[in-house]
Design a protein around this motif. Structure first.
Motif, PDB file in Angstrom:
ATOM      1  N   ARG A 152      31.203 -86.275 -25.799  1.00 34.73           N
ATOM      2  CA  ARG A 152      31.838 -84.972 -25.930  1.00 34.73           C
ATOM      3  C   ARG A 152      32.992 -84.891 -24.939  1.00 34.73           C
ATOM      4  NH1 ARG A 152      28.686 -79.234 -24.899  1.00 34.73           N
ATOM      5  NH2 ARG A 152      30.114 -77.869 -26.059  1.00 34.73           N
ATOM      6  N   CYS A 153      34.129 -84.410 -25.382  1.00 30.77           N
ATOM      7  CA  CYS A 153      35.288 -84.303 -24.495  1.00 30.77           C
ATOM      8  C   CYS A 153      35.117 -83.116 -23.563  1.00 30.77           C
ATOM      9  CB  CYS A 153      36.566 -84.155 -25.325  1.00 30.77           C
ATOM     10  SG  CYS A 153      38.063 -84.048 -24.321  1.00 30.77           S
ATOM     11  N   GLY A 154      35.165 -83.390 -22.259  1.00 28.76           N
ATOM     12  CA  GLY A 154      34.991 -82.339 -21.263  1.00 28.76           C
ATOM     13  C   GLY A 154      36.270 -81.998 -20.538  1.00 28.76           C
ATOM     14  N   ALA A 155      36.138 -81.452 -19.357  1.00 26.60           N
ATOM     15  CA  ALA A 155      37.253 -80.888 -18.603  1.00 26.60           C
ATOM     16  C   ALA A 155      38.245 -81.949 -18.130  1.00 26.60           C
ATOM     17  CB  ALA A 155      36.715 -80.114 -17.400  1.00 26.60           C
ATOM     18  N   TYR A 156      39.494 -81.512 -18.038  1.00 24.32           N
ATOM     19  CA  TYR A 156      40.543 -82.317 -17.407  1.00 24.32           C
ATOM     20  C   TYR A 156      40.944 -81.596 -16.122  1.00 24.32           C
ATOM     21  CZ  TYR A 156      45.071 -84.377 -16.351  1.00 24.32           C
ATOM     22  OH  TYR A 156      46.118 -84.989 -15.701  1.00 24.32           O
ATOM     23  N   ILE A 157      40.811 -82.282 -15.001  1.00 23.65           N
ATOM     24  CA  ILE A 157      41.017 -81.670 -13.686  1.00 23.65           C
ATOM     25  C   ILE A 157      42.129 -82.406 -12.953  1.00 23.65           C
ATOM     26  CG2 ILE A 157      39.882 -81.022 -11.518  1.00 23.65           C
ATOM     27  CD1 ILE A 157      37.184 -81.619 -13.112  1.00 23.65           C
ATOM     28  N   THR A 158      43.063 -81.653 -12.395  1.00 24.34           N
ATOM     29  CA  THR A 158      44.106 -82.274 -11.577  1.00 24.34           C
ATOM     30  C   THR A 158      43.802 -82.039 -10.110  1.00 24.34           C
ATOM     31  OG1 THR A 158      45.494 -80.269 -11.706  1.00 24.34           O
ATOM     32  CG2 THR A 158      45.889 -82.011 -13.333  1.00 24.34           C
ATOM     33  N   LEU A 159      44.134 -83.027  -9.297  1.00 23.01           N
ATOM     34  CA  LEU A 159      43.985 -82.945  -7.846  1.00 23.01           C
ATOM     35  C   LEU A 159      45.359 -83.192  -7.244  1.00 23.01           C
ATOM     36  CD1 LEU A 159      41.702 -82.691  -5.635  1.00 23.01           C
ATOM     37  CD2 LEU A 159      41.821 -85.182  -5.474  1.00 23.01           C
ATOM     38  N   THR A 160      45.932 -82.176  -6.597  1.00 23.08           N
ATOM     39  CA  THR A 160      47.264 -82.274  -6.016  1.00 23.08           C
ATOM     40  C   THR A 160      47.208 -81.891  -4.539  1.00 23.08           C
ATOM     41  OG1 THR A 160      47.825 -79.974  -6.573  1.00 23.08           O
ATOM     42  CG2 THR A 160      48.295 -81.656  -8.247  1.00 23.08           C
ATOM     43  N   ARG A 161      48.368 -81.862  -3.900  1.00 24.19           N
ATOM     44  CA  ARG A 161      48.414 -81.475  -2.486  1.00 24.19           C
ATOM     45  C   ARG A 161      47.938 -80.036  -2.278  1.00 24.19           C
ATOM     46  NH1 ARG A 161      52.053 -84.820   0.602  1.00 24.19           N
ATOM     47  NH2 ARG A 161      52.871 -86.497  -0.711  1.00 24.19           N
ATOM     48  N   GLY A 162      48.127 -79.202  -3.302  1.00 15.85           N
ATOM     49  CA  GLY A 162      47.729 -77.796  -3.186  1.00 15.85           C
ATOM     50  C   GLY A 162      46.274 -77.533  -3.485  1.00 15.85           C
ATOM     51  N   GLY A 163      45.553 -78.518  -4.009  1.00 18.71           N
ATOM     52  CA  GLY A 163      44.142 -78.322  -4.326  1.00 18.71           C
ATOM     53  C   GLY A 163      43.786 -78.911  -5.674  1.00 18.71           C
ATOM     54  N   TRP A 164      42.726 -78.390  -6.289  1.00 22.46           N
ATOM     55  CA  TRP A 164      42.275 -78.876  -7.593  1.00 22.46           C
ATOM     56  C   TRP A 164      42.312 -77.731  -8.596  1.00 22.46           C
ATOM     57  CZ3 TRP A 164      37.990 -76.470  -9.687  1.00 22.46           C
ATOM     58  CH2 TRP A 164      37.178 -75.753  -8.804  1.00 22.46           C
ATOM     59  N   GLN A 165      42.469 -78.101  -9.857  1.00 18.48           N
ATOM     60  CA  GLN A 165      42.500 -77.095 -10.912  1.00 18.48           C
ATOM     61  C   GLN A 165      41.984 -77.682 -12.212  1.00 18.48           C
ATOM     62  OE1 GLN A 165      45.965 -74.620 -11.240  1.00 18.48           O
ATOM     63  NE2 GLN A 165      45.749 -74.382 -13.448  1.00 18.48           N
ATOM     64  N   VAL A 166      41.137 -76.902 -12.892  1.00 14.77           N
ATOM     65  CA  VAL A 166      40.669 -77.271 -14.223  1.00 14.77           C
ATOM     66  C   VAL A 166      41.685 -76.727 -15.216  1.00 14.77           C
ATOM     67  CG1 VAL A 166      38.759 -77.214 -15.857  1.00 14.77           C
ATOM     68  CG2 VAL A 166      38.290 -77.061 -13.404  1.00 14.77           C
ATOM     69  N   LEU A 167      42.486 -77.597 -15.797  1.00 19.23           N
ATOM     70  CA  LEU A 167      43.546 -77.142 -16.684  1.00 19.23           C
ATOM     71  C   LEU A 167      42.978 -76.510 -17.949  1.00 19.23           C
ATOM     72  CD1 LEU A 167      45.336 -78.820 -14.742  1.00 19.23           C
ATOM     73  CD2 LEU A 167      46.718 -79.405 -16.741  1.00 19.23           C
ATOM     74  N   GLY A 168      43.613 -75.430 -18.349  1.00 21.01           N
ATOM     75  CA  GLY A 168      43.172 -74.703 -19.529  1.00 21.01           C
ATOM     76  C   GLY A 168      42.136 -73.648 -19.240  1.00 21.01           C
ATOM     77  N   GLU A 169      41.614 -73.609 -18.002  1.00 20.84           N
ATOM     78  CA  GLU A 169      40.592 -72.632 -17.633  1.00 20.84           C
ATOM     79  C   GLU A 169      41.064 -71.659 -16.557  1.00 20.84           C
ATOM     80  OE1 GLU A 169      36.818 -74.229 -16.599  1.00 20.84           O
ATOM     81  OE2 GLU A 169      36.832 -75.740 -18.186  1.00 20.84           O
ATOM     82  N   GLY A 170      42.016 -72.085 -15.756  1.00 18.90           N
ATOM     83  CA  GLY A 170      42.470 -71.229 -14.670  1.00 18.90           C
ATOM     84  C   GLY A 170      41.551 -71.214 -13.468  1.00 18.90           C
ATOM     85  N   ARG A 171      40.593 -72.149 -13.411  1.00 13.50           N
ATOM     86  CA  ARG A 171      39.691 -72.233 -12.258  1.00 13.50           C
ATOM     87  C   ARG A 171      40.139 -73.363 -11.347  1.00 13.50           C
ATOM     88  NH1 ARG A 171      33.558 -72.404 -14.049  1.00 13.50           N
ATOM     89  NH2 ARG A 171      34.304 -74.001 -15.518  1.00 13.50           N
ATOM     90  N   GLY A 172      40.082 -73.119 -10.030  1.00 17.08           N
ATOM     91  CA  GLY A 172      40.491 -74.137  -9.084  1.00 17.08           C
ATOM     92  C   GLY A 172      40.196 -73.725  -7.665  1.00 17.08           C
ATOM     93  N   GLY A 173      40.652 -74.525  -6.710  1.00 19.46           N
ATOM     94  CA  GLY A 173      40.438 -74.243  -5.300  1.00 19.46           C
ATOM     95  C   GLY A 173      41.380 -75.076  -4.445  1.00 19.46           C
ATOM     96  N   ARG A 174      41.466 -74.746  -3.173  1.00 26.13           N
ATOM     97  CA  ARG A 174      42.371 -75.445  -2.260  1.00 26.13           C
ATOM     98  C   ARG A 174      41.793 -76.745  -1.729  1.00 26.13           C
ATOM     99  NH1 ARG A 174      45.007 -70.598   1.489  1.00 26.13           N
ATOM    100  NH2 ARG A 174      46.039 -69.470  -0.238  1.00 26.13           N
ATOM    101  N   ARG A 175      40.466 -76.836  -1.661  1.00 26.46           N
ATOM    102  CA  ARG A 175      39.839 -78.052  -1.176  1.00 26.46           C
ATOM    103  C   ARG A 175      38.714 -78.457  -2.112  1.00 26.46           C
ATOM    104  NH1 ARG A 175      41.477 -79.311   3.966  1.00 26.46           N
ATOM    105  NH2 ARG A 175      39.762 -80.770   4.258  1.00 26.46           N
ATOM    106  N   PRO A 176      38.584 -79.753  -2.368  1.00 20.16           N
ATOM    107  CA  PRO A 176      39.414 -80.834  -1.821  1.00 20.16           C
ATOM    108  C   PRO A 176      40.802 -80.846  -2.445  1.00 20.16           C
ATOM    109  CG  PRO A 176      37.909 -81.711  -3.450  1.00 20.16           C
ATOM    110  CD  PRO A 176      37.529 -80.276  -3.267  1.00 20.16           C
ATOM    111  N   ASN A 177      41.705 -81.607  -1.817  1.00 23.34           N
ATOM    112  CA  ASN A 177      43.041 -81.774  -2.353  1.00 23.34           C
ATOM    113  C   ASN A 177      43.480 -83.229  -2.156  1.00 23.34           C
ATOM    114  OD1 ASN A 177      44.375 -81.961   0.342  1.00 23.34           O
ATOM    115  ND2 ASN A 177      43.762 -79.807   0.484  1.00 23.34           N
ATOM    116  N   ALA A 178      44.699 -83.525  -2.573  1.00 23.83           N
ATOM    117  CA  ALA A 178      45.171 -84.913  -2.528  1.00 23.83           C
ATOM    118  C   ALA A 178      45.352 -85.427  -1.112  1.00 23.83           C
ATOM    119  CB  ALA A 178      46.485 -85.034  -3.302  1.00 23.83           C
TER     120      ALA A 178
END
Length: 213
Positions: A152-178
């Motif tokens: 089943r295809c699940g979440a796609y999450i990006t990890l950048t200098r500003g933090g992490w974010q679940v794309l398409g959901e609007g959920r994220g946080g500052r830590r952990p980050n890149a």
């Protein structure tokens, strides 16, 4: 009178080929609206999943971490690799890379009528949290790899200098980050928090077993 040279047949064919490749590449990516409408299951505890994968794989920019979760959101298997190709992002190439690593760490579920396990992708990259064409190519690649592996295809999450974010959901946080140094896996497991539920505590259960090894 004007003199000139007509383009050669080889030059015209090469230009047409480049244009066709560009069109095909753009077709192998998903935009946020398409991803949000695809019925991607929500993670019960995205912070736990992100923190666990961050501590386990310690990703740096251009690192992709693909993980397989069971129906209780327990971690079944995971693998990480670095994208070394600097060419334009292509979902077909990403699909092949993800599928190759999934095949190494977990057997396929193609014999099942419906998927029972879910694959999620964490990608560490430069830039901010806004969607990029590279993200769209990873989304397309993840969806196609899951189909070909019976997942089943699940979440796609990006990890950048500003933090992490679940794309398409609007959920994220500052830590952990890149840039943040991941704590030891045992510290992630021992961090205080609410008692794990049937769905929300799955990631922690898997991490406890790993830390105890």
């Amino acid at each position: 009178m004007t003199f000139g040279f007509a383009p050669s047949t080889a030059t015209s064919a090469a230009a047409s080929s480049v244009a066709a490749d560009s069109v095909n590449r753009l077709a192998r990516m998903l935009e946020p609206a398409e991803w949000a409408s695809a019925g991607i299951p929500l993670l019960a505890s995205p912070r736990e999943v992100v923190s666990g994968l961050h501590s386990r794989h310690r990703p740096t920019p251009s690192t992709a971490v693909v993980a397989v979760l069971d129906h209780d959101e327990r971690l079944t298997a995971s693998a990480s690799f670095v994208r070394r190709d600097t060419a334009a992002a292509d979902g077909w190439e990403f699909r092949n890379a993800l599928l190759a690593h999934l095949r190494r760490v977990v057997p396929h579920d193609l014999r099942r009528r419906t998927p029972v396990r879910t694959a999620v992708l964490l990608y560490c990259r430069e830039g901010d949290e806004r969607w990029t064409e590279e993200d769209g190519a990873w989304m397309w690649g993840l969806r196609d790899a899951c189909t070909l592996h019976g997942l089943r295809c699940g979440a796609y999450i990006t990890l950048t200098r500003g933090g992490w974010q679940v794309l398409g959901e609007g959920r994220g946080g500052r830590r952990p980050n890149a840039l943040s140094a991941p704590p030891p896996l045992a510290d992630v497991v021992a961090a205080p928090g609410p008692a794990p539920s049937r769905t929300g505590g799955g990631a922690l259960d898997a991490l406890r077993r790993t830390a105890a090894r």
